[in-house]
Scaffold this motif. Structure first.
Motif, mmCIF file in Angstrom:
data_model
loop_
_atom_site.group_PDB
_atom_site.id
_atom_site.type_symbol
_atom_site.label_atom_id
_atom_site.label_comp_id
_atom_site.label_asym_id
_atom_site.label_seq_id
_atom_site.Cartn_x
_atom_site.Cartn_y
_atom_site.Cartn_z
ATOM 1 N N HIS A 107 0.857 -1.181 0.000
ATOM 2 C CA HIS A 107 0.000 0.000 0.000
ATOM 3 C C HIS A 107 0.894 1.231 0.000
ATOM 4 C CE1 HIS A 107 -3.737 -2.032 2.005
ATOM 5 N NE2 HIS A 107 -3.485 -2.505 0.795
ATOM 6 N N SER A 134 -5.143 -0.743 -7.858
ATOM 7 C CA SER A 134 -6.257 0.191 -7.683
ATOM 8 C C SER A 134 -5.773 1.430 -6.950
ATOM 9 C CB SER A 134 -7.410 -0.461 -6.902
ATOM 10 O OG SER A 134 -7.028 -0.713 -5.564
ATOM 11 N N SER A 135 -6.573 2.471 -7.063
ATOM 12 C CA SER A 135 -6.309 3.692 -6.304
ATOM 13 C C SER A 135 -7.620 4.101 -5.654
ATOM 14 C CB SER A 135 -5.764 4.798 -7.195
ATOM 15 O OG SER A 135 -6.660 5.100 -8.235
ATOM 16 N N GLU A 136 -7.534 4.431 -4.398
ATOM 17 C CA GLU A 136 -8.714 4.781 -3.617
ATOM 18 C C GLU A 136 -8.496 6.151 -2.984
ATOM 19 O OE1 GLU A 136 -11.062 2.560 -3.850
ATOM 20 O OE2 GLU A 136 -9.844 0.911 -4.603
#
Length: 158
Positions: A107, A134-136
């Motif tokens: 992360h 993914s990017s959050e």
């Protein structure tokens, strides 16, 4: 502290630091029921191997950086430690975490002022060798003291 576990006084001091690391030795001593000298001596020992640092909790949006993003990445396990350390050198990266097991094993938390800056950070991470899954966008984060440092009540406490 050399192989000896920390005791209840150390745990109480650590708990107080988690509540507010800006407290003085005297303030902590009053809450833990020891002298400020005892607090200072304990902190000197804890800072050698238990306390890794004192970090401010920053409201990035109020500081002018409204985008707080978590990239979930895959990294070759043999390169995980080196790449997560290298990622810290990318401007905008504020923290990295190595995860045990699984494909998504890294992360990377970043802060930026614009979408363009986020894209540049993403590209820099990819250039290092992190495969971004993914990017959050992080909207809020809450932190609390770890409860095992909270003073125990009596000899039969867990």
């Amino acid at each position: 502290m050399d192989n000896n576990p920390i005791d209840d006084i150390d745990r109480s001091i650590l708990h107080q630091l988690q509540l507010d690391a800006r407290q003085t030795d005297t303030e902590i001593g009053k809450k833990v029921d020891v002298t400020s000298t005892t607090v200072r001596n304990r902190l000197d020992k804890l800072e050698h191997n238990v306390i890794q640092g004192y970090h401010p909790e920053i409201n990035y949006e109020q500081a002018g950086y409204p985008l707080h993003v978590l990239f979930v990445c895959t990294v070759n396990p043999s390169e995980l430690k080196a790449l997560t350390r290298d990622a810290l050198d990318v401007q905008g990266v504020v923290s990295t975490r190595e995860l045990l097991g699984g494909e998504r094993n890294s992360h990377v938390e970043v802060v930026a002022g614009t979408v363009r800056e986020v894209e540049e950070i993403r590209n820099d991470l990819a250039d290092l060798g992190l495969a971004i899954n993914s990017s959050e966008i992080i909207s809020e984060a809450e932190v609390q003291p770890w409860d095992r440092f909270y003073p125990r009540a009596g000899p039969d406490a867990d």
